[in-house]
Design an enzyme around this catalytic site. Structure first.
Site, PDB file in Angstrom:
ATOM      1  N   ASP A  37       0.867  -1.151  -0.005  1.00 18.79           N
ATOM      2  CA  ASP A  37       0.069   0.026  -0.045  1.00 18.79           C
ATOM      3  C   ASP A  37       0.973   1.160   0.124  1.00 18.79           C
ATOM      4  OD1 ASP A  37      -2.179  -1.757   0.315  1.00 18.79           O
ATOM      5  OD2 ASP A  37      -2.220  -1.399   2.325  1.00 18.79           O
TER       6      ASP A  37
HETATM    7  N1  URA Z   1      -1.375  -5.719   4.038  1.00 16.87           N
HETATM    8  C1  URA Z   1      -1.605  -4.492   4.172  1.00 16.87           C
HETATM    9  O1  URA Z   1      -2.770  -4.417   4.834  1.00 16.87           O
HETATM   10  N2  URA Z   1      -1.204  -3.655   3.420  1.00 16.87           N
HETATM   11  C2  URA Z   1       0.192  -3.740   2.732  1.00 16.87           C
HETATM   12  O2  URA Z   1       0.459  -2.905   2.006  1.00 16.87           O
HETATM   13  C3  URA Z   1       0.667  -5.091   2.908  1.00 16.87           C
HETATM   14  C4  URA Z   1      -0.185  -6.242   3.488  1.00 16.87           C
END
Ligand code: URA
Length: 243
Positions: free
Chosen positions: A105
């Site tokens: 993310d």
């Molecule tokens: N889980 C999440 O919530 N975000 C990420 O970036 C990776 C795994």
């Protein structure tokens, strides 16, 4: 490319004469896909086999493998009109053909592999392979007392999506709670949603491990470096187990 003899491949890669590389192979200095190979006549596919001499991967094609410590605030994409991407962290001359393996993310930090090797990327991301991913998170709110057991059994997210068994470890508790989460799959926002399902809110998230490969603690956020031969072999091995 057709399979070829291991000794022939290594001498083509300028590791020594045919005789010299045969001696190297017989004395156990050569691995193929992480396992010692002592037969000079063993057949390997030069396009896909990971052949290493004394732990150094010998590349048939000059493929590139980088470990990036992704900073928060950049998106995992190759190009974007509006946002800075992980590839923007690489010099313009080096970007061609590169892509990130998987996705973090925008606000997630940590270990991201950037490569031009589609086969490796496919193998690491294949849902059937269950490559493990380890995250460390800062969590607000009170986690359910049975949070770790629910992770272990495979919990259902708030929208009903079922998750595979995972591991939740509480690293510290206090004003803020720090946890380590180990997953064998990669659903959208999975760590945040799993933590939400047991009562917490992730306020900081960092990936620290992918399969057997650890994020280099000396790599500052936003920096990248080439993987060593040993690290590349770790990535080609199956993921760590949940124990
Ligand atoms: N889980 C999440 O919530 N975000 C990420 O970036 C990776 C795994």
């Amino acid at each position: 490319m057709p399979r070829m003899r291991l000794d022939k491949l290594l001498s083509h890669l300028n590791c020594g004469s045919r005789k010299e590389v045969q001696a190297m192979i017989r004395t156990g200095r050569v691995t193929v896909d992480g396992a010692a190979e002592t037969d000079p006549a063993a057949k390997v596919d030069p396009d896909t086999a990971c052949v290493a001499l004394d732990g150094q991967v010998q590349r048939y094609r000059a493929q590139r493998y980088y470990m990036l410590n992704k900073p928060a605030g950049v998106i995992t994409a190759s190009r974007d009109e509006r946002h800075e991407t992980v590839l923007d962290l690489f010099p313009a001359g080096e970007r061609r053909g590169l892509f990130a393996v998987g996705r973090l993310d925008k606000d997630t930090e940590g270990l991201l592999i950037v490569t031009d090797d589609g086969a490796l990327s496919h193998a690491l991301m294949s849902p059937a392979r269950h490559v493990s991913k380890v995250y460390e998170a800062v969590v607000e709110g009170e986690l359910a007392r049975d949070a770790a057991e629910r992770f272990q059994k495979g919990l259902a997210l708030r929208d009903g999506t079922e998750c595979l068994p995972a591991r939740l470890e509480i690293l510290s508790e206090g004003a803020e709670t720090r946890v380590r989460v180990t997953l064998r799959e990669g659903k959208y926002h999975q760590v945040k949603r799993m933590v939400a399902a047991v009562g917490g809110t992730v306020v900081q998230l960092r990936r620290v491990q992918l399969g057997g490969l650890l994020l280099d603690p000396n790599l500052p956020a936003g920096a990248f470096r080439e993987l060593t031969g040993e690290e590349l072999e770790l990535l080609r091995q199956p993921g760590v187990s949940l124990g």
